[in-house]
Design a protein around this motif. Structure first.
Motif, PDB file in Angstrom:
ATOM      1  N   PRO A  55      -6.223  10.331   1.929  1.00 31.61           N
ATOM      2  CA  PRO A  55      -6.131  11.533   2.773  1.00 31.61           C
ATOM      3  C   PRO A  55      -6.456  12.835   2.039  1.00 31.61           C
ATOM      4  CG  PRO A  55      -4.284  10.090   3.200  1.00 31.61           C
ATOM      5  CD  PRO A  55      -5.019   9.506   2.026  1.00 31.61           C
ATOM      6  N   ASP A  56      -5.994  12.974   0.800  1.00 32.45           N
ATOM      7  CA  ASP A  56      -6.278  14.218   0.078  1.00 32.45           C
ATOM      8  C   ASP A  56      -7.767  14.354  -0.214  1.00 32.45           C
ATOM      9  OD1 ASP A  56      -6.031  12.106  -1.789  1.00 32.45           O
ATOM     10  OD2 ASP A  56      -5.194  13.395  -3.350  1.00 32.45           O
ATOM     11  N   ALA A 104      -7.921   4.962 -13.147  1.00 35.86           N
ATOM     12  CA  ALA A 104      -8.590   4.304 -12.019  1.00 35.86           C
ATOM     13  C   ALA A 104      -7.826   3.044 -11.617  1.00 35.86           C
ATOM     14  CB  ALA A 104     -10.032   3.971 -12.371  1.00 35.86           C
ATOM     15  N   LYS A 105      -7.384   2.270 -12.590  1.00 35.06           N
ATOM     16  CA  LYS A 105      -6.607   1.063 -12.281  1.00 35.06           C
ATOM     17  C   LYS A 105      -5.348   1.406 -11.496  1.00 35.06           C
ATOM     18  CE  LYS A 105      -8.095  -1.485 -16.388  1.00 35.06           C
ATOM     19  NZ  LYS A 105      -7.657  -2.005 -17.694  1.00 35.06           N
ATOM     20  N   CYS A 106      -4.650   2.436 -11.943  1.00 32.62           N
ATOM     21  CA  CYS A 106      -3.430   2.856 -11.240  1.00 32.62           C
ATOM     22  C   CYS A 106      -3.746   3.284  -9.804  1.00 32.62           C
ATOM     23  CB  CYS A 106      -2.760   4.013 -11.983  1.00 32.62           C
ATOM     24  SG  CYS A 106      -2.095   3.574 -13.599  1.00 32.62           S
ATOM     25  N   CYS A 107      -4.815   4.025  -9.638  1.00 34.06           N
ATOM     26  CA  CYS A 107      -5.195   4.497  -8.310  1.00 34.06           C
ATOM     27  C   CYS A 107      -5.624   3.343  -7.405  1.00 34.06           C
ATOM     28  CB  CYS A 107      -6.297   5.536  -8.424  1.00 34.06           C
ATOM     29  SG  CYS A 107      -5.773   7.100  -9.140  1.00 34.06           S
ATOM     30  N   VAL A 108      -6.288   2.342  -7.975  1.00 32.64           N
ATOM     31  CA  VAL A 108      -6.669   1.158  -7.195  1.00 32.64           C
ATOM     32  C   VAL A 108      -5.412   0.446  -6.706  1.00 32.64           C
ATOM     33  CG1 VAL A 108      -7.785  -1.107  -7.298  1.00 32.64           C
ATOM     34  CG2 VAL A 108      -8.907   0.866  -8.342  1.00 32.64           C
ATOM     35  N   LEU A 109      -4.443   0.297  -7.575  1.00 35.80           N
ATOM     36  CA  LEU A 109      -3.176  -0.308  -7.182  1.00 35.80           C
ATOM     37  C   LEU A 109      -2.461   0.541  -6.126  1.00 35.80           C
ATOM     38  CD1 LEU A 109      -1.842  -1.503 -10.642  1.00 35.80           C
ATOM     39  CD2 LEU A 109      -2.507  -2.967  -8.722  1.00 35.80           C
ATOM     40  N   ASP A 110      -2.566   1.840  -6.259  1.00 35.03           N
ATOM     41  CA  ASP A 110      -1.894   2.769  -5.362  1.00 35.03           C
ATOM     42  C   ASP A 110      -2.348   2.628  -3.915  1.00 35.03           C
ATOM     43  OD1 ASP A 110       0.010   4.829  -5.017  1.00 35.03           O
ATOM     44  OD2 ASP A 110      -1.547   6.360  -5.099  1.00 35.03           O
ATOM     45  N   VAL A 111      -3.590   2.200  -3.729  1.00 37.82           N
ATOM     46  CA  VAL A 111      -4.098   2.008  -2.361  1.00 37.82           C
ATOM     47  C   VAL A 111      -4.120   0.528  -1.964  1.00 37.82           C
ATOM     48  CG1 VAL A 111      -5.400   4.153  -2.329  1.00 37.82           C
ATOM     49  CG2 VAL A 111      -6.538   2.062  -3.070  1.00 37.82           C
ATOM     50  N   GLY A 112      -3.628  -0.323  -2.862  1.00 37.77           N
ATOM     51  CA  GLY A 112      -3.559  -1.753  -2.543  1.00 37.77           C
ATOM     52  C   GLY A 112      -4.886  -2.460  -2.546  1.00 37.77           C
ATOM     53  N   MET A 113      -5.851  -1.996  -3.335  1.00 36.22           N
ATOM     54  CA  MET A 113      -7.193  -2.578  -3.326  1.00 36.22           C
ATOM     55  C   MET A 113      -7.428  -3.550  -4.479  1.00 36.22           C
ATOM     56  SD  MET A 113      -9.277  -1.238  -0.863  1.00 36.22           S
ATOM     57  CE  MET A 113     -10.797  -0.377  -1.185  1.00 36.22           C
ATOM     58  N   TRP A 114      -6.413  -3.840  -5.277  1.00 33.84           N
ATOM     59  CA  TRP A 114      -6.597  -4.763  -6.386  1.00 33.84           C
ATOM     60  C   TRP A 114      -6.757  -6.161  -5.846  1.00 33.84           C
ATOM     61  CZ3 TRP A 114      -7.063  -2.795 -11.223  1.00 33.84           C
ATOM     62  CH2 TRP A 114      -7.264  -3.728 -12.243  1.00 33.84           C
ATOM     63  N   LYS A 126       0.848  -1.182   0.000  1.00 31.67           N
ATOM     64  CA  LYS A 126       0.000   0.000   0.000  1.00 31.67           C
ATOM     65  C   LYS A 126       0.887   1.236   0.000  1.00 31.67           C
ATOM     66  CE  LYS A 126      -4.069  -1.826   2.200  1.00 31.67           C
ATOM     67  NZ  LYS A 126      -5.026  -1.705   3.286  1.00 31.67           N
ATOM     68  N   ARG A 127       0.690   2.054  -0.965  1.00 32.44           N
ATOM     69  CA  ARG A 127       1.445   3.302  -1.042  1.00 32.44           C
ATOM     70  C   ARG A 127       0.737   4.376  -0.237  1.00 32.44           C
ATOM     71  NH1 ARG A 127       1.050   7.519  -4.653  1.00 32.44           N
ATOM     72  NH2 ARG A 127       2.795   8.907  -4.494  1.00 32.44           N
ATOM     73  N   ILE A 128      -0.564   4.368  -0.273  1.00 36.04           N
ATOM     74  CA  ILE A 128      -1.355   5.373   0.436  1.00 36.04           C
ATOM     75  C   ILE A 128      -2.161   4.667   1.521  1.00 36.04           C
ATOM     76  CG2 ILE A 128      -3.293   6.969   0.230  1.00 36.04           C
ATOM     77  CD1 ILE A 128      -2.374   7.688  -2.509  1.00 36.04           C
ATOM     78  N   GLU A 129      -2.034   5.163   2.734  1.00 33.85           N
ATOM     79  CA  GLU A 129      -2.859   4.658   3.824  1.00 33.85           C
ATOM     80  C   GLU A 129      -4.186   5.401   3.811  1.00 33.85           C
ATOM     81  OE1 GLU A 129      -2.667   2.204   6.192  1.00 33.85           O
ATOM     82  OE2 GLU A 129      -0.907   1.556   5.063  1.00 33.85           O
ATOM     83  N   LEU A 130      -5.256   4.663   3.733  1.00 34.39           N
ATOM     84  CA  LEU A 130      -6.583   5.266   3.726  1.00 34.39           C
ATOM     85  C   LEU A 130      -6.959   5.712   5.133  1.00 34.39           C
ATOM     86  CD1 LEU A 130      -8.420   2.747   1.376  1.00 34.39           C
ATOM     87  CD2 LEU A 130      -7.228   4.872   0.783  1.00 34.39           C
ATOM     88  N   ILE A 131      -7.755   6.761   5.198  1.00 29.72           N
ATOM     89  CA  ILE A 131      -8.217   7.238   6.497  1.00 29.72           C
ATOM     90  C   ILE A 131      -9.740   7.250   6.518  1.00 29.72           C
ATOM     91  CG2 ILE A 131      -6.133   8.587   6.938  1.00 29.72           C
ATOM     92  CD1 ILE A 131      -7.685  11.102   6.218  1.00 29.72           C
ATOM     93  N   LYS A 132     -10.285   7.103   7.712  1.00 33.28           N
ATOM     94  CA  LYS A 132     -11.734   7.052   7.875  1.00 33.28           C
ATOM     95  C   LYS A 132     -12.292   8.476   7.935  1.00 33.28           C
ATOM     96  CE  LYS A 132     -13.626   3.750  10.051  1.00 33.28           C
ATOM     97  NZ  LYS A 132     -14.655   2.817  10.347  1.00 33.28           N
ATOM     98  N   VAL A 133     -13.279   8.727   7.102  1.00 32.59           N
ATOM     99  CA  VAL A 133     -13.982  10.004   7.136  1.00 32.59           C
ATOM    100  C   VAL A 133     -14.971   9.933   8.289  1.00 32.59           C
ATOM    101  CG1 VAL A 133     -15.499  11.555   5.864  1.00 32.59           C
ATOM    102  CG2 VAL A 133     -13.766  10.262   4.643  1.00 32.59           C
ATOM    103  N   SER A 134     -15.033  10.983   9.079  1.00 35.00           N
ATOM    104  CA  SER A 134     -15.980  10.970  10.191  1.00 35.00           C
ATOM    105  C   SER A 134     -16.602  12.345  10.364  1.00 35.00           C
ATOM    106  CB  SER A 134     -15.283  10.532  11.481  1.00 35.00           C
ATOM    107  OG  SER A 134     -14.280  11.455  11.824  1.00 35.00           O
ATOM    108  N   GLY A 135     -17.725  12.350  11.062  1.00 33.99           N
ATOM    109  CA  GLY A 135     -18.396  13.597  11.383  1.00 33.99           C
ATOM    110  C   GLY A 135     -19.222  14.199  10.262  1.00 33.99           C
ATOM    111  N   LEU A 136     -19.351  13.489   9.159  1.00 30.96           N
ATOM    112  CA  LEU A 136     -20.131  13.988   8.030  1.00 30.96           C
ATOM    113  C   LEU A 136     -21.397  13.155   7.899  1.00 30.96           C
ATOM    114  CD1 LEU A 136     -17.213  14.388   5.487  1.00 30.96           C
ATOM    115  CD2 LEU A 136     -18.109  16.089   7.063  1.00 30.96           C
TER     116      LEU A 136
END
Length: 183
Positions: free
Chosen positions: A43-44, A172-182, A7-17
């Motif tokens: 994160p972005d 989209a494929k690249c971004c999926v790989l970027d977060v390790g979701m493939w 995983k290149r990007i660690e996902l974060i949990k959105v909260s309070g919305l």
């Protein structure tokens, strides 16, 4: 030999919305974090999403999230329903959706409102708030009656040039790989 993609990007949990979903008694809306792993985003995008909700609130609006991130299996099942005619709205193949890349949002178009903005202009108003933050609607004109009017992608600055060169599905494929979701 199989190597797991790091995983290149660690996902974060959105909260309070606010989400479009209600508690069991139907007395209050659930927050986005109630979506579990589906509330994880890049994160972005989380930063941009918080800014968007702030702008909606400043403009006396209502904006409810229906869906953020889809895992591979959820995307696969939704695609199968689309292919079998069970879903009319387009669903991308697994790996070709920014939902799989934790970079997309679906929102409740019926509940989208802004004080002093007429019904037919509320989607344009939202776009005017969202686009400068980096959100990209997937339809060409803001028409709430068009399929996917409820969907926006957040490609992110680091992927904009890639998107311009290779297009939607490949980025989209690249971004999926970027977060390790493939899968």
């Amino acid at each position: 030999m199989y190597m797991e993609h790091p995983k290149r990007i660690e996902l974060i949990k959105v909260s309070g919305l606010p989400s479009s979903y209600f508690n069991k008694k139907k007395t209050a809306r659930l927050n986005v974090e109630s979506l579990g792993d589906a509330s994880l985003v890049c994160p972005d995008m989380a930063n941009a999403l918080n800014k968007l909700y702030g702008l909606v609130k400043i403009n006396k609006g209502t904006f409810y999230t229906t869906e953020l991130t889809r895992n591979w299996q959820t995307q696969k099942e939704a695609r199968a329903k689309f292919e079998n005619g069970g879903k009319k709205a387009f669903i991308a193949k697994p790996g070709e959706s920014f939902h799989n890349a934790a970079r997309a949002i679906d929102f409740d178009i019926a509940e989208l409102k802004f004080e002093n903005v007429e019904k037919g202009k509320k989607l344009q108003f939202l776009w005017d708030l969202a686009k400068p933050l980096g959100f990209r609607p997937v339809i060409k004109t803001p028409d709430a009656n068009v399929s996917e009017s409820w969907h926006m992608d957040y490609i992110g600055k680091e992927w904009e040039n890639v998107f311009a060169k290779i297009g939607y599905s490949e980025t989209a494929k690249c971004c999926v790989l970027d977060v390790g979701m493939w899968d």
